[in-house]
Design a protein around this motif. Sequence first.
Motif, PDB file in Angstrom:
ATOM      1  N   UNK A 215      10.807 -26.368  -8.089  1.00  0.00           N
ATOM      2  CA  UNK A 215      11.966 -27.221  -8.377  1.00  0.00           C
ATOM      3  C   UNK A 215      12.891 -26.545  -9.382  1.00  0.00           C
ATOM      4  N   UNK A 216      14.188 -26.797  -9.203  1.00  0.00           N
ATOM      5  CA  UNK A 216      15.188 -26.195 -10.082  1.00  0.00           C
ATOM      6  C   UNK A 216      15.215 -26.899 -11.446  1.00  0.00           C
ATOM      7  N   UNK A 217      14.757 -28.150 -11.499  1.00  0.00           N
ATOM      8  CA  UNK A 217      14.877 -28.951 -12.728  1.00  0.00           C
ATOM      9  C   UNK A 217      13.510 -29.212 -13.366  1.00  0.00           C
ATOM     10  N   UNK A 218      12.608 -28.225 -13.283  1.00  0.00           N
ATOM     11  CA  UNK A 218      11.241 -28.424 -13.771  1.00  0.00           C
ATOM     12  C   UNK A 218      11.220 -28.310 -15.306  1.00  0.00           C
ATOM     13  N   UNK A 219      10.767 -29.375 -16.010  1.00  0.00           N
ATOM     14  CA  UNK A 219      10.750 -29.298 -17.479  1.00  0.00           C
ATOM     15  C   UNK A 219       9.757 -28.273 -18.024  1.00  0.00           C
ATOM     16  N   UNK A 220       8.924 -27.708 -17.176  1.00  0.00           N
ATOM     17  CA  UNK A 220       7.968 -26.678 -17.591  1.00  0.00           C
ATOM     18  C   UNK A 220       8.671 -25.395 -18.066  1.00  0.00           C
ATOM     19  N   UNK A 221       9.849 -25.097 -17.520  1.00  0.00           N
ATOM     20  CA  UNK A 221      10.498 -23.807 -17.789  1.00  0.00           C
ATOM     21  C   UNK A 221      10.929 -23.657 -19.243  1.00  0.00           C
ATOM     22  N   UNK A 222      10.570 -22.530 -19.862  1.00  0.00           N
ATOM     23  CA  UNK A 222      11.085 -22.172 -21.190  1.00  0.00           C
ATOM     24  C   UNK A 222      12.111 -21.045 -21.085  1.00  0.00           C
ATOM     25  N   UNK A 223      12.087 -20.295 -19.955  1.00  0.00           N
ATOM     26  CA  UNK A 223      13.075 -19.238 -19.714  1.00  0.00           C
ATOM     27  C   UNK A 223      14.293 -19.882 -19.047  1.00  0.00           C
TER      28      UNK A 223
ATOM     29  N   UNK B  91      19.212 -17.801 -18.594  1.00  0.00           N
ATOM     30  CA  UNK B  91      19.967 -17.125 -17.524  1.00  0.00           C
ATOM     31  C   UNK B  91      20.403 -18.110 -16.432  1.00  0.00           C
ATOM     32  N   UNK B  92      20.366 -19.408 -16.736  1.00  0.00           N
ATOM     33  CA  UNK B  92      20.808 -20.409 -15.774  1.00  0.00           C
ATOM     34  C   UNK B  92      19.635 -21.128 -15.141  1.00  0.00           C
ATOM     35  N   UNK B  93      19.882 -22.360 -14.638  1.00  0.00           N
ATOM     36  CA  UNK B  93      18.789 -23.187 -14.112  1.00  0.00           C
ATOM     37  C   UNK B  93      18.135 -22.632 -12.849  1.00  0.00           C
ATOM     38  N   UNK B  94      18.809 -21.717 -12.125  1.00  0.00           N
ATOM     39  CA  UNK B  94      18.223 -21.191 -10.891  1.00  0.00           C
ATOM     40  C   UNK B  94      17.490 -19.870 -11.119  1.00  0.00           C
ATOM     41  N   UNK B  95      17.403 -19.388 -12.364  1.00  0.00           N
ATOM     42  CA  UNK B  95      16.778 -18.075 -12.575  1.00  0.00           C
ATOM     43  C   UNK B  95      15.249 -18.153 -12.579  1.00  0.00           C
ATOM     44  N   UNK B  96      14.674 -19.047 -13.379  1.00  0.00           N
ATOM     45  CA  UNK B  96      13.207 -19.108 -13.437  1.00  0.00           C
ATOM     46  C   UNK B  96      12.598 -19.518 -12.095  1.00  0.00           C
ATOM     47  N   UNK B  97      13.153 -20.539 -11.390  1.00  0.00           N
ATOM     48  CA  UNK B  97      12.607 -20.797 -10.044  1.00  0.00           C
ATOM     49  C   UNK B  97      12.706 -19.582  -9.126  1.00  0.00           C
ATOM     50  N   UNK B  98      13.724 -18.753  -9.299  1.00  0.00           N
ATOM     51  CA  UNK B  98      13.846 -17.550  -8.459  1.00  0.00           C
ATOM     52  C   UNK B  98      12.728 -16.553  -8.760  1.00  0.00           C
ATOM     53  N   UNK B  99      12.361 -16.406 -10.031  1.00  0.00           N
ATOM     54  CA  UNK B  99      11.237 -15.515 -10.365  1.00  0.00           C
ATOM     55  C   UNK B  99       9.935 -16.037  -9.744  1.00  0.00           C
ATOM     56  N   UNK B 100       9.742 -17.345  -9.764  1.00  0.00           N
ATOM     57  CA  UNK B 100       8.518 -17.912  -9.178  1.00  0.00           C
ATOM     58  C   UNK B 100       8.488 -17.696  -7.661  1.00  0.00           C
TER      59      UNK B 100
ATOM     60  N   UNK C 282      17.243 -15.885  -3.740  1.00  0.00           N
ATOM     61  CA  UNK C 282      16.802 -17.143  -4.349  1.00  0.00           C
ATOM     62  C   UNK C 282      17.851 -17.745  -5.284  1.00  0.00           C
ATOM     63  N   UNK C 283      18.819 -16.925  -5.721  1.00  0.00           N
ATOM     64  CA  UNK C 283      19.823 -17.438  -6.658  1.00  0.00           C
ATOM     65  C   UNK C 283      21.030 -17.996  -5.907  1.00  0.00           C
ATOM     66  N   UNK C 284      21.818 -18.764  -6.614  1.00  0.00           N
ATOM     67  CA  UNK C 284      23.036 -19.324  -6.028  1.00  0.00           C
ATOM     68  C   UNK C 284      24.217 -18.403  -6.298  1.00  0.00           C
TER      69      UNK C 284
END
Lengths: 135, 135, 135
Positions: free
Chosen positions: C69-77, C80-89, C120-122
């Motif tokens: 999910x793009x809006x996961x409260x788990x992310x600390x990274x 670089x924008x809300x779509x960056x950490x989901x893209x790494x996953x 994976x990014x927008x």
Amino acid sequence: MIKQLSITTPDQGLHEITTHIDQAIGESGTSIGLCTVFLQHTSASLLIQENADPAVRHDLQTWMNRLVRIDDPLYTHVNEGPDDMPSHIKSMLTSNSLTIPVVNSRLALGTWQGVFIWEHRHGVKHRNIVIHITE
Amino acid sequence: MIKQLSITTPDQGLHEITTHIDQAIGESGTSIGLCTVFLQHTSASLLIQENADPAVRHDLQTWMNRLVRIDDPLYTHVNEGPDDMPSHIKSMLTSNSLTIPVVNSRLALGTWQGVFIWEHRHGVKHRNIVIHITE
Amino acid sequence: MIKQLSITTPDQGLHEITTHIDQAIGESGTSIGLCTVFLQHTSASLLIQENADPAVRHDLQTWMNRLVRIDDPLYTHVNEGPDDMPSHIKSMLTSNSLTIPVVNSRLALGTWQGVFIWEHRHGVKHRNIVIHITE
């Protein structure tokens, strides 16, 4: 050297093909080198996993079936049967290509590793594999 | 050229091994070619990921630990400890083999890429890696 | 032979690059061999999937967006924008390297397989690919 194999998978599950690959390496005469195993399908996978306790394969299958459900209303690709789209997703989460060093004329696998074709569809399927071996 | 490495991982987490691989490439004298890194285990992984912000690795670990729970009642393979079956699943979702071109006597990685061994188990482990380098 | 490509991806999604790879194989003059395709990024992936029914790619994307999910409260990274950490996953769950045998001067793909870069990014991105071809 290129060798093509046809493997018949009896049903959904992990089917070991390590001896097929080692046999191809033996035929190639390569003692030290690199072996690539490639699956020409996107509803099955190639996987290296533990080949000791069969409970590991059982748990991989049940965990994967719970994550990628067969009855997910999200699917729009439904014309090839209910088990086709989940199979594409399972293929996406794993791999259809493995590259493994060759040492002593065999795959340089760890003690507990085996090479498996993971059939994601139900029923008997025929799967084509291309093996490339080089020094 | 084949080179075998033994890496000691201190605990669960992503441990960078890029310099180990580049050193093996230097020893091989290969300036342009292909490098395969193979892990002889199925409860750890090899991964190429961002090596800049450590928060990326932190989030990969916490996300993976939430998806693949240590206390999942689904597991039947439990005789090697509670962290063994989740480690096999994490290995299945990632990879134990990486193939990377070599340019200028080094891995042709992007600016922010590093090669990591991802230890999935808890406690100190010794992991064997086989590296194959060819032109 | 090493060839570097720069691919512009218009937005999140699966973009087929099979013909780019086959063109590089043609230029190399290799009829039987091995081709490695490597992506120098960790917020996009390389994937071999069905290139027939576009609904398969649609379902892969929507399934992946629901899992990661793009809006996961788990992310600390998050810098670089809300779509960056989901893209790494998503990159971690798939791959940035593919190794495929070459037969008849082309990738030895199955009938329904294509090679895709999965952005994976927008928004528009420029992605670098390194191709290694050997006999």
